[in-house]
Structures are given as structure tokens and as C-alpha cells.
Design an enzyme around this catalytic site. Structure first.
Site, PDB file in Angstrom:
ATOM      1  N   ARG A   1       1.156  -0.607   0.087  1.00  0.00           N
ATOM      2  CA  ARG A   1      -0.382   0.316  -0.367  1.00  0.00           C
ATOM      3  C   ARG A   1       1.142   1.414  -0.135  1.00  0.00           C
ATOM      4  O   ARG A   1       0.588   2.418  -0.660  1.00  0.00           O
ATOM      5  CB  ARG A   1      -1.255   0.180   1.131  1.00  0.00           C
ATOM      6  CG  ARG A   1      -2.105  -0.759   1.188  1.00  0.00           C
ATOM      7  CD  ARG A   1      -1.845  -2.346   0.529  1.00  0.00           C
ATOM      8  NE  ARG A   1      -3.693  -2.851   0.590  1.00  0.00           N
ATOM      9  CZ  ARG A   1      -3.818  -3.280   1.099  1.00  0.00           C
ATOM     10  NH1 ARG A   1      -3.499  -3.902   2.031  1.00  0.00           N
ATOM     11  NH2 ARG A   1      -5.392  -3.634   1.065  1.00  0.00           N
TER      12      ARG A   1
ATOM     13  N   ASP B   1      -0.467  -6.333  -4.080  1.00  0.00           N
ATOM     14  CA  ASP B   1      -1.660  -5.997  -3.489  1.00  0.00           C
ATOM     15  C   ASP B   1      -2.405  -5.295  -4.518  1.00  0.00           C
ATOM     16  O   ASP B   1      -1.564  -5.351  -5.642  1.00  0.00           O
ATOM     17  CB  ASP B   1      -1.371  -5.501  -2.168  1.00  0.00           C
ATOM     18  CG  ASP B   1      -2.810  -6.000  -1.790  1.00  0.00           C
ATOM     19  OD1 ASP B   1      -4.070  -5.104  -1.842  1.00  0.00           O
ATOM     20  OD2 ASP B   1      -2.769  -6.378  -0.443  1.00  0.00           O
TER      21      ASP B   1
ATOM     22  N   HIS C   1      -7.276  -8.937  -4.196  1.00  0.00           N
ATOM     23  CA  HIS C   1      -5.998  -8.592  -3.697  1.00  0.00           C
ATOM     24  C   HIS C   1      -4.642  -8.637  -5.199  1.00  0.00           C
ATOM     25  O   HIS C   1      -3.410  -8.312  -4.745  1.00  0.00           O
ATOM     26  CB  HIS C   1      -5.185  -8.175  -2.566  1.00  0.00           C
ATOM     27  CG  HIS C   1      -6.161  -7.842  -1.614  1.00  0.00           C
ATOM     28  ND1 HIS C   1      -6.820  -6.678  -1.679  1.00  0.00           N
ATOM     29  CD2 HIS C   1      -6.941  -8.603  -0.873  1.00  0.00           C
ATOM     30  CE1 HIS C   1      -7.239  -6.209  -0.428  1.00  0.00           C
ATOM     31  NE2 HIS C   1      -7.775  -7.673   0.547  1.00  0.00           N
TER      32      HIS C   1
ATOM     33  N   ASP D   1      -7.347 -13.678   0.914  1.00  0.00           N
ATOM     34  CA  ASP D   1      -8.781 -13.146   1.632  1.00  0.00           C
ATOM     35  C   ASP D   1      -9.499 -11.670   0.808  1.00  0.00           C
ATOM     36  O   ASP D   1      -8.820 -11.880   0.041  1.00  0.00           O
ATOM     37  CB  ASP D   1      -8.020 -12.300   2.077  1.00  0.00           C
ATOM     38  CG  ASP D   1      -6.802 -11.553   2.252  1.00  0.00           C
ATOM     39  OD1 ASP D   1      -6.056 -11.855   1.281  1.00  0.00           O
ATOM     40  OD2 ASP D   1      -6.929  -9.510   2.982  1.00  0.00           O
ATOM     41  N   GLU D   2     -10.135 -11.967   1.226  1.00  0.00           N
ATOM     42  CA  GLU D   2     -10.834 -10.823   0.822  1.00  0.00           C
ATOM     43  C   GLU D   2     -11.496 -10.513  -0.536  1.00  0.00           C
ATOM     44  O   GLU D   2     -10.828  -9.943  -2.087  1.00  0.00           O
ATOM     45  CB  GLU D   2     -10.750  -9.448   1.057  1.00  0.00           C
ATOM     46  CG  GLU D   2     -10.558  -9.615   2.389  1.00  0.00           C
ATOM     47  CD  GLU D   2     -10.505  -7.640   2.922  1.00  0.00           C
ATOM     48  OE1 GLU D   2     -10.585  -7.530   4.016  1.00  0.00           O
ATOM     49  OE2 GLU D   2      -9.342  -7.095   2.451  1.00  0.00           O
TER      50      GLU D   2
ATOM     51  N   TRP E   1      -7.457 -13.939  10.872  1.00  0.00           N
ATOM     52  CA  TRP E   1      -6.784 -12.618  11.338  1.00  0.00           C
ATOM     53  C   TRP E   1      -8.511 -11.715  11.778  1.00  0.00           C
ATOM     54  O   TRP E   1      -8.466 -11.087  11.904  1.00  0.00           O
ATOM     55  CB  TRP E   1      -6.712 -11.643  10.540  1.00  0.00           C
ATOM     56  CG  TRP E   1      -7.396 -11.761   8.535  1.00  0.00           C
ATOM     57  CD1 TRP E   1      -7.457 -12.962   7.333  1.00  0.00           C
ATOM     58  CD2 TRP E   1      -8.491 -10.798   8.553  1.00  0.00           C
ATOM     59  NE1 TRP E   1      -8.662 -12.445   7.317  1.00  0.00           N
ATOM     60  CE2 TRP E   1      -9.152 -11.358   6.598  1.00  0.00           C
ATOM     61  CE3 TRP E   1      -8.623  -9.901   8.929  1.00  0.00           C
ATOM     62  CZ2 TRP E   1      -9.655 -10.092   6.594  1.00  0.00           C
ATOM     63  CZ3 TRP E   1      -9.446  -8.704   8.542  1.00  0.00           C
ATOM     64  CH2 TRP E   1     -10.315  -9.691   6.868  1.00  0.00           C
TER      65      TRP E   1
ATOM     66  N   TRP F   1      -0.764  -3.018   8.278  1.00  0.00           N
ATOM     67  CA  TRP F   1      -1.961  -2.163   7.349  1.00  0.00           C
ATOM     68  C   TRP F   1      -1.095  -0.856   7.094  1.00  0.00           C
ATOM     69  O   TRP F   1      -1.940  -0.337   8.002  1.00  0.00           O
ATOM     70  CB  TRP F   1      -2.535  -3.319   7.042  1.00  0.00           C
ATOM     71  CG  TRP F   1      -3.222  -4.461   6.852  1.00  0.00           C
ATOM     72  CD1 TRP F   1      -2.999  -4.940   8.195  1.00  0.00           C
ATOM     73  CD2 TRP F   1      -3.223  -5.096   6.081  1.00  0.00           C
ATOM     74  NE1 TRP F   1      -3.872  -6.246   7.933  1.00  0.00           N
ATOM     75  CE2 TRP F   1      -3.782  -6.598   6.657  1.00  0.00           C
ATOM     76  CE3 TRP F   1      -2.376  -5.546   5.177  1.00  0.00           C
ATOM     77  CZ2 TRP F   1      -2.826  -7.504   6.026  1.00  0.00           C
ATOM     78  CZ3 TRP F   1      -2.098  -6.379   4.089  1.00  0.00           C
ATOM     79  CH2 TRP F   1      -2.712  -7.512   4.561  1.00  0.00           C
TER      80      TRP F   1
ATOM     81  N   GLU G   1      -2.531   1.355   4.822  1.00  0.00           N
ATOM     82  CA  GLU G   1      -3.110   2.740   3.729  1.00  0.00           C
ATOM     83  C   GLU G   1      -3.253   3.597   3.899  1.00  0.00           C
ATOM     84  O   GLU G   1      -2.826   4.493   3.744  1.00  0.00           O
ATOM     85  CB  GLU G   1      -4.102   2.205   4.094  1.00  0.00           C
ATOM     86  CG  GLU G   1      -4.883   0.966   2.933  1.00  0.00           C
ATOM     87  CD  GLU G   1      -4.912  -0.578   3.761  1.00  0.00           C
ATOM     88  OE1 GLU G   1      -3.755  -0.706   5.094  1.00  0.00           O
ATOM     89  OE2 GLU G   1      -5.237  -1.427   3.984  1.00  0.00           O
TER      90      GLU G   1
END
Length: 570
Positions: free
Chosen positions: A177, A206, A277, A343-344, A410, A485, A487
Site C-alpha cells: 500500500r 496487492d 487483491h 483473503d477478501e 485475522w 497495514w 494504507e
């Protein structure tokens, strides 16, 4: 020796972080001086090199090799030469008895007026004992050059016996990020080592950037490592930084990072995120995306935050592409574990894709969750065939856990509990407890407040092993990890602010045998932190002060995403 100096040295023996298993202070101190030699036995060579390069640099002392220092008749009873210059020996050994009693990462450290004896259960144990020795020397031993050349360095007389609770004591660092240049990564390796943490999980890819050179696929870094602009604050913020942002590590950079970490007994676990991602990779190679649903040629490296709908297409070409990526990754990282994310991964494009639906039927995996499981299982087998182990975020449980895979839990404890109960290894890193991007206070001056309030005390009372696990199931908890993380961490200073001082509390949770959370001596930890803040100052860490952010640490006007109340224990 001056009484005040001796008293300061004695206080250092009771101010160690993480707290050792057993500490027995004694009277007096050893004076480290120009005559002190370093006697390094077989297997302790990297620790000796580290001591000369760090403690030697901070003290201005050469610590030459020697077999025991000057003859005892040439020294005074306090370990100094007749002229007061200091002598004695720092003796390093790998010791079988210590290994039997404390394991390869355990150590026994004895300081008396004649010198220091450090016995490690293995090379790693000797190194962690050397970290304790540096703390005993006082905060200025964490600097890069001596403040007072010729100064003598008292080490309090003490016996320390110590070993870690967990084998996996990690920090996940997101360099995708916001890119952290190589020197920043090396600095964080030193900070992890200073806290006896032994795993650096590097989140290398990512939607917002691809950070590792892959020679077979040069556009991953030519195009995928750079975004045109960056959202400032939370994704709902109206503000942008219109400067391009990016960067990547060359393969030689990675080799350097891995070697630097290995010399400090830290394993670097790479993460290549699939199948979600992945927009940075799709922007570089559009054929990786779901081309029958969207125009993947129009995609750019993502410039904002959140969960991205653009995921990898379930094609054989995608599998072969990532096998090629991972072949180069395995050649660079000797870590037994390779993290593949998982993930996600939104399933909307797969639901809309005729190709994906046909693939579901062809493979007989039932639905989109089964398709994600197919991705994970493929790379689980591929890595196992090469002597490695797959680890992924707890979404890899969806559609069936890949055999042999380990789980980074997580979203809470639940995924880790389910995995451990099924006989799979787990690293506990629940976001509600140890996501260090979450805010540290509910005050208005916290910079870009994200998530729940997680104070230093909250992290200190974190317990990685859920009480509902049986002893057999709990044995599958490899350890714990704090996740960072980035961001809203656009500079190294912002990174430091979010990570410290909470990483010190986390390190004690990961290393030390502590009582249950409610019974932990937080007041005692706070007293020890008073000395540790001075160590962080000497290391140049821009931590959050106990009284709140300093003026330059605030970010007025940048929208965050605070969540009120206590986090759920899920």
C-alpha cells in the site's frame, strides 16, 4: 566503581523487555572497557559479529577476539584493570545442557565482576541473549556511535535464564500500500531483533502495488509497481495526493534483506496475494483478469483502499503465471512457509463469468467458494512438492481447508480455532487485538483514526491461545503476529507511530510466559517501559508518547474510520 553508576546498572537488570523467564540480580557489576575481549565459541560467530557491529559501535570498544581476557592477577576485584580501563571477557557458547533445558532459542546469561558468560541452546539462543546484554548496558548502547568516547560501561551482576513461549513471533509489514524502501525494511529487521521477534512477514503484492522484481514478467514492476495518485486518509476521504507513488525491491535487494534477517535469526516470509487483491498484477498483464466480464485492458494500479472486485481468472494460464512467479520467489526466500493471501476475494466476477461458471462445473467444485479453494489447493500441492508449506489468511477455510496448509487467523479467533481443531497449524493475529493500524486512543488528535482503540495495555493483555482449545489443539498454535497495514502510513514516521510502543507489549506477549490477561502486571510493565522509551529514543523510533501525539505526529483534516466500543472477542 561509582555507587550511582552501580545503582543504574542494577536497575537495568530489572527493566528488561520482553521479561525473561527468570532474573536473579546480584551485587556489583562488570565494567566493560577497552581491555574486554570477546571469546566466541563455534556456532556463535554471527552473534559475535553483531556485538562488534552494534554494541561495539555504540560503546566505542573494539571487543577484540580473545580466550579469556587478562590474567585475574592483573585486574582489581571489580573487573577493572589496575589503571581502571576495564578488562575481562564476554564469553559466547552454544551449550548442549542449555539446549536440553531451554531449547535452541533459550539462553543463560551470567554477569559477575570478571565478565559475561552467555550460553545459548543454539546459535539463535546466543543471539537473543546478546539482545538482553545490550539492554543491560543501558539505553545509550542502542545508539550508532558513542556519546562519550572512552566511557566505561557497567553491566549489572545478574543471572538470567530465558526461553520463548512461541516459535513464531512475528510482524506483518505491508509494503504494497505504501512502499518502504530497502533501508527502511533493514531498519525494521533490527527493531524486530531488538524485541526478540523472529518472523518478518512481507506483504509484497496487492491492488495498490507489486513490490518484488520477477524477471520472467518484467511488467509486474514496470507497470504494476506504480500508481498515478493515492487516496489521503480513509477511502471516503475527498482528498488525494496527486504525486505518483511506487517502488519495488530488485532480486538483489531481496537477497540482501533475507541475508540481513538471517544473520539476526529472523525468517522472512513472503506473501504473494491470490486470487484477490490482484489488480496491480492484472493492470500489468490484463489476461490474468476476467476478460469476459470487464475490459481488463482499462485497469490501472488501484489508487484507493478497500476490497477490490477485480480478481484473478480461474484459468490454466493464471496458474502457470503464478507458478512462474513463485519459482523465482522460492529461489529468493528460504522460508519454509510461503504466504499466498487468499483473503477478501469477492466472487461477483466469477458469478458473472461464463468461463468461471463452466470451470466450476468442469472441476466439480460446486460453487465460487469451491473455486477459491481450488486455487488454494493447487498451490498447496505445488509448494508441498517443492518442500514448502502454504500459509494463508483464514478465508482459505472457505470451500474446505487445503491439506497441509497453515492459517493466519485475522478475522478473529474463530478461524484459528476451527483450523487447530481440525489439526492444522495456526498463527494468531486477530484484527480486533493486534492490528497495529488501529488507533491507540479515542482522542481527537490521533492521526487518521482507524478501527478500534487498542492501547498499549490492551495489547499487553492479548492472549494468543483461546482457552477453549484442548492442550493437543493448542499445540497447533505456532505463535502470534502483529499486523501492520499501511494504507494511511505514508512515511516511516507514521509507521513508527502506529507500531511503537505497542510492538514492545506484543513482543512480551509472544516471548514471555505471562499469567492470564486479567492477572498480568501491567503496572510493572509500565515501569519497565520507562527505560524502554529511552531505548526507543536511542534507536530513533518516532513512537507515540504516553501523553499523546506530538504536534508533527497529528494529521488534522484527514478522514479516518474509527469504530466505537470494545472489539468483539470472536
Amino acid at each position: 566503581m561509582d555507587d550511582a553508576v552501580t545503582a543504574d546498572a542494577a536497575r537495568a537488570a530489572t527493566g528488561l523487555i520482553p521479561q525473561p523467564r527468570e532474573t536473579r540480580p546480584d551485587d556489583g557489576a562488570f565494567l566493560l572497557g577497552p581491555g574486554t575481549v570477546l571469546d566466541a565459541g563455534p556456532g556463535t560467530e554471527t552473534t559475535a559479529a553483531w556485538l562488534r557491529g552494534t554494541v561495539g559501535a555504540a560503546t566505542g570498544l573494539p571487543l577484540p577476539p580473545g580466550g579469556g581476557g587478562r590474567n585475574r592477577t592483573e585486574t582489581g576485584g571489580d573487573g577493572t584493570d589496575r589503571d581502571g580501563s576495564g578488562s575481562g571477557v564476554v564469553r559466547l557458547r552454544v551449550d548442549a545442557d542449555t539446549a536440553d533445558a531451554l531449547g535452541p532459542e533459550g539462553y543463560r546469561l551470567t554477569v559477575d565482576h570478571n565478565g559475561v558468560t552467555l550460553l545459548g541452546g543454539g546459535a539463535a539462543g546466543t543471539f537473543w541473549g546478546a539482545q538482553t546484554l545490550r539492554q543491560l548496558l543501558g539505553p545509550d548502547a542502542h545508539r550508532r556511535a558513542p556519546l562519550r568516547p572512552g566511557h566505561h560501561w557497567p553491566v549489572p551482576a545478574v543471572r538470567v535464564e530465558d526461553a520463548p513461549r512461541f516459535a513464531w513471533r512475528g510482524m506483518m509489514l505491508d509494503v504494497a500500500r505504501h512502499f518502504l524502501p530497502k533501508d527502511g525494511v533493514l531498519r525494521y529487521i533490527d527493531l524486530l531483533a531488538a524485541h526478540k521477534l523472529n518472523v518478518l512477514h512481507l506483504h509484497l503484492t496487492d491492488d495498490q502495488g507489486w513490490r518484488i522484481e520477477i524477471e520472467r514478467y518484467p511488467r509486474l514492476t514496470e507497470a504494476g509497481a506504480w500508481r498515478e495518485r493515492t487516496k489521503l486518509g480513509h477511502r471516503a476521504s475527498p482528498l488525494w495526493d496527486d504525486r505518483p507513488h511506487g517502488g519495488y525491491y530488485t532480486q538483489d535487494d531481496i537477497r540482501e534483506i533475507v541475508a540481513y534477517a538471517a544473520a539476526r535469526h529472523i525468517s522472512v516470509v513472503p506473501e504473494i496475494d491470490i486470487p484477490g487483491h490482484s489488480q496491480a498484477a492484472i493492470a500489468a498483464y490484463p489476461e490474468l483478469g476476467n476478460t469476459d466480464v470487464i475490459d481488463t485492458n482499462s485497469l490501472k494500479v488501484w489508487d484507493t483502499w478497500g476490497v477490490n472486485p477485480n480478481v484473478l481468472a480461474p484459468t490454466d494460464n493464471t496458474l502457470r503465471f503464478y507458478e512462474g512467479v513463485l519459482e523465482e520467489v522460492l529461489a529468493l526466500f528460504p522460508s519454509r512457509f510461503v504466504h499466498i493471501g487468499g483473503d477478501e476475494c469477492p466472487k461477483d466476477q466469477w458469478r458473472a463469468s461464463p468461463y468461471a461458471q463452466a470451470r466450476i462445473e468442469e472441476l466439480g467444485v460446486g460453487d465460487e467458494d469451491g473455486l477459491q479453494s481450488w486455487f488454494i489447493r493447487h498451490f498447496d500441492r505445488w509448494l508441498a512438492d517443492r518442500g514448502r508449506r502454504l500459509i494463508g489468511w483464514d478465508e482459505i477455510l472457505e470451500g474446505g481447508l487445503a491439506p497441509g496448509a497453515a492459517v493466519s487467523s485475522w478475522r478473529g479467533y474463530a478461524g484459528g480455532i476451527a483450523a487447530a481443531q481440525a489439526g492444522h497449524d495456526v498463527v494468531m493475529c486477530p484484527e480486533q487485538q493486534v492490528y497495529l493500524d488501529h488507533r491507540q486512543h479515542d482522542g481527537p488528535d490521533e492521526p487518521v483514526p482507524i478501527g478500534y482503540v487498542r492501547t498499549l495495555e490492551d495489547v499487553y493483555r492479548f492472549e494468543p491461545v483461546p482457552p477453549r482449545l484442548t492442550p493437543e489443539q493448542a499445540a497447533h498454535v505456532l505463535g502470534t503476529q502483529a499486523n501492520v497495514w499501511t494504507e494511511v502510513m505514508e512515511t516511516p514516521q507514521r509507521l513508527d507511530y502506529q507500531v511503537f510502543p505497542r510492538l514492545a507489549a506484543f513482543a512480551e506477549v509472544a516471548w514471555s510466559e505471562l499469567p492470564p490477561p486479567a492477572e498480568r502486571d501491567h503496572a510493572g510493565f509500565t515501569r519497565r517501559m520507562a527505560a524502554h522509551y529511552r531505548r526507543l529514543d536511542a534507536l530513533g523510533v518516532d513512537y507515540r508518547p504516553p501523553g499523546g501525539p506530538l504536534p508533527w505526529q497529528r494529521r488534522p483534516g484527514l478522514l479516518g474510520r474509527p469504530i466505537e466500543g470494545s472489539p468483539p472477542n470472536v
